[in-house]
Design a protein around this motif. Structure first.
Motif, mmCIF file in Angstrom:
data_model
loop_
_atom_site.group_PDB
_atom_site.id
_atom_site.type_symbol
_atom_site.label_atom_id
_atom_site.label_comp_id
_atom_site.label_asym_id
_atom_site.label_seq_id
_atom_site.Cartn_x
_atom_site.Cartn_y
_atom_site.Cartn_z
ATOM 1 N N PRO A 145 28.481 21.248 37.508
ATOM 2 C CA PRO A 145 29.638 21.373 36.470
ATOM 3 C C PRO A 145 29.959 22.850 36.303
ATOM 4 C CG PRO A 145 27.276 20.198 35.695
ATOM 5 C CD PRO A 145 27.341 20.943 36.918
ATOM 6 N N ASN A 146 31.219 23.004 35.342
ATOM 7 C CA ASN A 146 31.928 24.134 35.438
ATOM 8 C C ASN A 146 31.070 25.102 34.314
ATOM 9 O OD1 ASN A 146 33.580 26.264 35.044
ATOM 10 N ND2 ASN A 146 35.238 25.226 33.783
ATOM 11 N N TYR A 147 30.112 26.043 34.950
ATOM 12 C CA TYR A 147 29.424 26.821 33.805
ATOM 13 C C TYR A 147 30.472 28.078 33.365
ATOM 14 C CZ TYR A 147 25.515 23.767 35.288
ATOM 15 O OH TYR A 147 24.354 22.935 35.539
ATOM 16 N N CYS A 148 30.422 28.503 32.259
ATOM 17 C CA CYS A 148 31.117 29.517 31.857
ATOM 18 C C CYS A 148 30.550 30.849 32.574
ATOM 19 C CB CYS A 148 31.083 29.617 30.135
ATOM 20 S SG CYS A 148 31.425 28.283 29.203
ATOM 21 N N ASP A 149 31.773 31.699 32.803
ATOM 22 C CA ASP A 149 31.397 32.940 33.442
ATOM 23 C C ASP A 149 30.868 32.901 34.701
ATOM 24 O OD1 ASP A 149 32.166 34.374 31.255
ATOM 25 O OD2 ASP A 149 30.051 34.369 30.176
ATOM 26 N N VAL A 150 30.676 31.831 35.366
ATOM 27 C CA VAL A 150 30.248 31.657 36.983
ATOM 28 C C VAL A 150 31.673 30.966 37.488
ATOM 29 C CG1 VAL A 150 28.794 30.433 38.226
ATOM 30 C CG2 VAL A 150 28.054 30.883 36.044
ATOM 31 N N THR A 151 32.547 32.041 37.678
ATOM 32 C CA THR A 151 33.765 31.775 38.597
ATOM 33 C C THR A 151 34.047 33.064 39.478
ATOM 34 O OG1 THR A 151 34.530 30.781 36.414
ATOM 35 C CG2 THR A 151 36.269 31.475 38.018
ATOM 36 N N TRP A 152 34.621 32.743 40.485
ATOM 37 C CA TRP A 152 34.998 33.719 41.425
ATOM 38 C C TRP A 152 36.517 33.562 41.683
ATOM 39 C CZ3 TRP A 152 37.632 34.239 45.971
ATOM 40 C CH2 TRP A 152 37.533 35.385 46.597
ATOM 41 N N THR A 153 37.271 34.771 41.709
ATOM 42 C CA THR A 153 38.699 34.638 41.897
ATOM 43 C C THR A 153 39.250 36.058 42.884
ATOM 44 O OG1 THR A 153 39.142 34.057 39.611
ATOM 45 C CG2 THR A 153 40.929 34.689 40.825
ATOM 46 N N GLY A 154 39.687 35.284 43.777
ATOM 47 C CA GLY A 154 40.538 36.130 44.988
ATOM 48 C C GLY A 154 42.043 35.860 45.387
ATOM 49 N N THR A 155 42.450 36.734 46.063
ATOM 50 C CA THR A 155 43.830 36.471 46.642
ATOM 51 C C THR A 155 43.841 36.316 48.040
ATOM 52 O OG1 THR A 155 44.502 38.679 46.609
ATOM 53 C CG2 THR A 155 45.048 37.141 44.645
ATOM 54 N N TYR A 156 44.892 35.882 48.807
ATOM 55 C CA TYR A 156 45.050 35.723 50.283
ATOM 56 C C TYR A 156 46.377 36.097 50.732
ATOM 57 C CZ TYR A 156 44.757 34.452 55.313
ATOM 58 O OH TYR A 156 44.781 34.261 56.672
ATOM 59 N N ASP A 157 46.701 36.699 51.706
ATOM 60 C CA ASP A 157 48.317 36.802 52.115
ATOM 61 C C ASP A 157 48.154 36.160 53.507
ATOM 62 O OD1 ASP A 157 49.255 38.058 49.982
ATOM 63 O OD2 ASP A 157 48.649 40.205 50.616
ATOM 64 N N ALA A 158 48.935 34.768 53.723
ATOM 65 C CA ALA A 158 49.093 34.332 54.925
ATOM 66 C C ALA A 158 49.730 35.474 56.074
ATOM 67 C CB ALA A 158 49.634 32.956 54.868
ATOM 68 N N PRO A 159 49.682 34.945 56.984
ATOM 69 C CA PRO A 159 50.289 35.879 58.192
ATOM 70 C C PRO A 159 51.719 35.719 58.262
ATOM 71 C CG PRO A 159 49.161 34.257 59.352
ATOM 72 C CD PRO A 159 48.637 34.122 57.578
ATOM 73 N N GLY A 160 52.641 36.802 58.554
ATOM 74 C CA GLY A 160 53.974 36.633 58.593
ATOM 75 C C GLY A 160 54.448 36.042 59.850
ATOM 76 N N CYS A 161 55.861 35.961 59.895
ATOM 77 C CA CYS A 161 56.421 35.350 61.113
ATOM 78 C C CYS A 161 56.571 36.613 62.080
ATOM 79 C CB CYS A 161 58.009 34.933 60.754
ATOM 80 S SG CYS A 161 57.864 33.193 59.995
ATOM 81 N N PHE A 162 56.081 37.696 61.946
ATOM 82 C CA PHE A 162 56.231 38.844 63.012
ATOM 83 C C PHE A 162 55.196 38.424 63.954
ATOM 84 C CE2 PHE A 162 53.961 40.454 59.200
ATOM 85 C CZ PHE A 162 52.854 40.678 59.782
ATOM 86 N N SER A 163 54.281 37.629 63.747
ATOM 87 C CA SER A 163 53.282 37.168 64.717
ATOM 88 C C SER A 163 53.782 36.124 65.836
ATOM 89 C CB SER A 163 52.203 36.322 63.922
ATOM 90 O OG SER A 163 51.399 35.705 64.884
ATOM 91 N N GLY A 164 53.699 36.691 67.063
ATOM 92 C CA GLY A 164 54.271 36.165 68.169
ATOM 93 C C GLY A 164 53.960 34.626 68.073
ATOM 94 N N ASP A 165 52.669 34.245 67.787
ATOM 95 C CA ASP A 165 52.072 33.022 67.782
ATOM 96 C C ASP A 165 53.076 31.865 66.922
ATOM 97 O OD1 ASP A 165 50.468 30.867 68.737
ATOM 98 O OD2 ASP A 165 48.680 31.368 67.458
ATOM 99 N N LEU A 166 53.147 32.735 65.713
ATOM 100 C CA LEU A 166 54.173 31.941 64.761
ATOM 101 C C LEU A 166 55.345 31.745 65.096
ATOM 102 C CD1 LEU A 166 51.484 32.341 63.028
ATOM 103 C CD2 LEU A 166 52.804 32.541 61.056
ATOM 104 N N ARG A 167 56.016 32.634 65.792
ATOM 105 C CA ARG A 167 57.321 32.575 66.131
ATOM 106 C C ARG A 167 57.612 31.750 67.239
ATOM 107 N NH1 ARG A 167 57.515 38.660 66.464
ATOM 108 N NH2 ARG A 167 57.650 38.410 68.581
ATOM 109 N N ARG A 168 56.716 31.356 68.064
ATOM 110 C CA ARG A 168 56.963 30.206 69.112
ATOM 111 C C ARG A 168 56.328 28.968 68.675
ATOM 112 N NH1 ARG A 168 54.202 34.684 71.932
ATOM 113 N NH2 ARG A 168 52.263 33.825 71.598
ATOM 114 N N HIS A 169 55.702 28.901 67.554
ATOM 115 C CA HIS A 169 55.204 27.322 67.326
ATOM 116 C C HIS A 169 55.641 26.936 66.123
ATOM 117 C CE1 HIS A 169 52.716 28.872 70.605
ATOM 118 N NE2 HIS A 169 53.078 27.946 71.207
#
Length: 548
Positions: A157-181
């Motif tokens: 169950p959702n216990y109070c004060d037992v929460t973790w929060t963070g952020t993530y930045d996905a790779p951009g299109c400057f990656s050669g693998d992304l630019r090709r596929h």
């Protein structure tokens, strides 16, 4: 200095990260899934329409004691060579207890609704593994290139004060693998061949998005790339994907831009002349009425523009208070004396260029005129506009090469009215500078000997107008002399011929007079041209004597 070091280090780190991203190949998955630690049985659970409020745990629990490590990574799922999508993989390492029945992972992005996935542990397995660290991994969250994702992990169950929060930045299109596929990143590759004589750019496109047409154009790069010519369409059925783009000037901000003919397609830009900064220093204009010198950069450039005085040694010395910092706005200097030695120096970083906009002008706003015969020269100031000058008499130092002013005079010159300088110029120099403007260069004229001028700068011996007048007068005098001499010779010859005819008439009588009359008639027919005596005249006289 510290700021520059920080910016340099940030640029280096960004370049290294970008280079690493281009050389990194993302992990491929066939389909997304949820995986738990061995021995821990977990399965997804549907979320309710409304989240339940948090509750207090029966034991002492907090976020640091429950969640030990949460990590993110990006994986790729592909249905074809150019049909790949990105997924966010979330790994959660937590301390399992009997009061924790599962975990809830929610993701949120800008402009999108929250998406939550809940996983519950089977009762038997969680009781068996209570007190141990377990891992839950899920890679079914779809993400886009360059997207920032906020991740929230809670207990079930959702216990109070037992929460973790963070952020993530996905790779951009400057990656050669992304630019090709990844379709969102496929821009195509541009290559070019510049024909400088025809001012044309031959553009070739490769690795473009399959089953899609392609657009190319020329544009000037600023905050955005502003198009300069019509857009050229490259049809997907054409075997050779190329286009010809004409251009007018090889500017450093002139770029080739290409993109797929689909909505919100990413664009790629190539700038063939990015190092041709010297092309920016043209376009300097001067308004003679307002006496303003202006320049507007054709491309955005961070430069320092300085008015300077260019001497005979080629060094351009900056004028005081005559520097401007420019980027993309128009630069103007008010009240400028348009002298050939006044130049503009453009500085970008450690490089500099000098342009002299008045050097090729045959018309001078003012000049120092030396006229008269040797030994009796007169030095005058002539200006084509009302102007005030500072005239300094100085001695040219052979050691330093500079002119040390000993005496200064103020001189006002009206338009097109020469003013004589009543100065003794014996092995001395004159330094002349216009003082009724904001920006002017001091010009030095030196005289090596008394009554004989040898200026450093080419001087006019007499004004051009007088040169032309004397030339016309001399030519007219020569032509008049030739005409007068010709008329005198004609009169003398005519008188002499008539006297000869009269003497012959007295000797031969009437018949001779008849012959003389015939000769005079013939002379009249030849329009005044005298015909000399000929043997026929003697024969005629002989015939008359025989008849008698």
């Amino acid at each position: 200095m510290i700021l520059w070091i920080v910016l340099l280090m940030s640029h280096c780190c960004f370049s290294l990260n970008r280079a690493a991203a281009e050389s990194t190949t993302l992990e491929r998955i066939k389909k997304c899934a949820t995986r738990c630690s061995q021995g821990l049985q977990c399965k997804p659970k549907a979320n309710g329409l409304f989240p339940r409020p948090c509750q207090k745990p029966a034991e002492v629990l907090n976020a640091s004691s429950v969640f030990h490590n949460i990590s993110f990574s990006t994986v790729m799922s592909c249905q074809g060579r150019q049909k790949c999508s990105l997924h966010l993989r979330i790994k959660t390492l937590l301390q399992l207890s009997e009061s924790i029945h599962g975990v809830s992972i929610c993701t949120a992005t800008i402009g999108m609704m929250n998406s939550c996935r809940t996983f519950v542990f089977a009762k038997a397995s969680r009781q068996k593994m209570a007190g141990l660290q377990v891992e839950v991994e899920n890679d079914c969250t779809d993400i886009s290139p360059n997207q920032q994702v906020q991740v929230t992990v809670k207990t079930v169950p959702n216990y109070c004060d037992v929460t973790w929060t963070g952020t993530y930045d996905a790779p951009g299109c400057f990656s050669g693998d992304l630019r090709r596929h990844v379709p969102e990143c496929i821009t195509g590759r541009l290559s070019y061949d510049a024909d400088t004589e025809r001012r044309e750019m031959i553009v070739n496109v490769s690795d473009m998005l399959e089953d899609s047409n392609y657009y190319v154009r020329l544009c000037r790069k600023d905050f955005i790339c502003i198009g300069t010519e019509a857009i050229k369409l490259i049809n997907k059925e054409e075997p050779v994907k190329s286009a010809v783009l004409p251009y007018s000037r090889p500017l450093p901000c002139l770029c080739i831009e290409g993109w797929s003919a689909v909505a919100d397609a990413p664009r790629v830009q190539v700038c063939p002349f990015k190092d041709r900064l010297e092309e920016l220093w043209s376009g300097v204009t001067f308004d003679p009425l307002e006496q303003t010198l202006s320049w507007e950069p054709a491309c955005p450039v961070t430069a320092v523009v300085t008015l300077c005085h260019k001497g005979e040694d080629g060094v351009c010395v900056a004028l005081p208070h005559a520097s401007r910092n420019v980027s993309r706005d128009k630069m103007t200097f008010a009240k400028v004396d348009p002298h050939p030695q006044l130049c503009i120096k453009f500085t970008v970083g450690s490089q500099s260029w000098t342009s002299c906009p008045f050097a090729q002008l045959s018309f001078k706003a003012w000049e120092l005129v030396v006229s008269g015969k040797q030994g009796h020269e007169a030095v005058k100031m002539l200006a084509h506009t009302d102007a005030t000058f500072s005239v300094g008499q100085c001695v040219n130092s052979a050691e330093s090469g500079s002119c040390h002013i000993a005496e200064t005079h103020s001189l006002h010159v009206e338009r097109n009215k020469a003013v004589a300088l009543n100065l003794t110029l014996c092995k001395a120099c004159l330094q002349v500078k216009r003082v009724d403007v904001n920006y002017a260069v001091p010009v030095t004229h030196c005289f090596d000997q008394c009554n004989q001028s040898v200026p450093n700068e080419k001087l006019s011996t007499i004004p051009h107008l007088f040169d032309l007048t004397w030339l016309i007068v001399a030519a007219a005098a020569c032509i008049s002399g030739v005409i007068i001499v010709t008329l005198v010779l004609h009169i003398v010859l005519t008188v002499h011929q008539r006297r000869r005819q009269k003497r012959r008439g007295n000797k031969k009588g009437p018949t001779a007079n008849t012959v003389a009359s015939a000769l005079q008639t013939q002379t009249h027919l030849h329009e005044g041209i005298l015909i000399p005596d000929s043997p026929q005249c003697g024969n005629a006289e002989k015939a008359v004597l025989i008849s008698k």
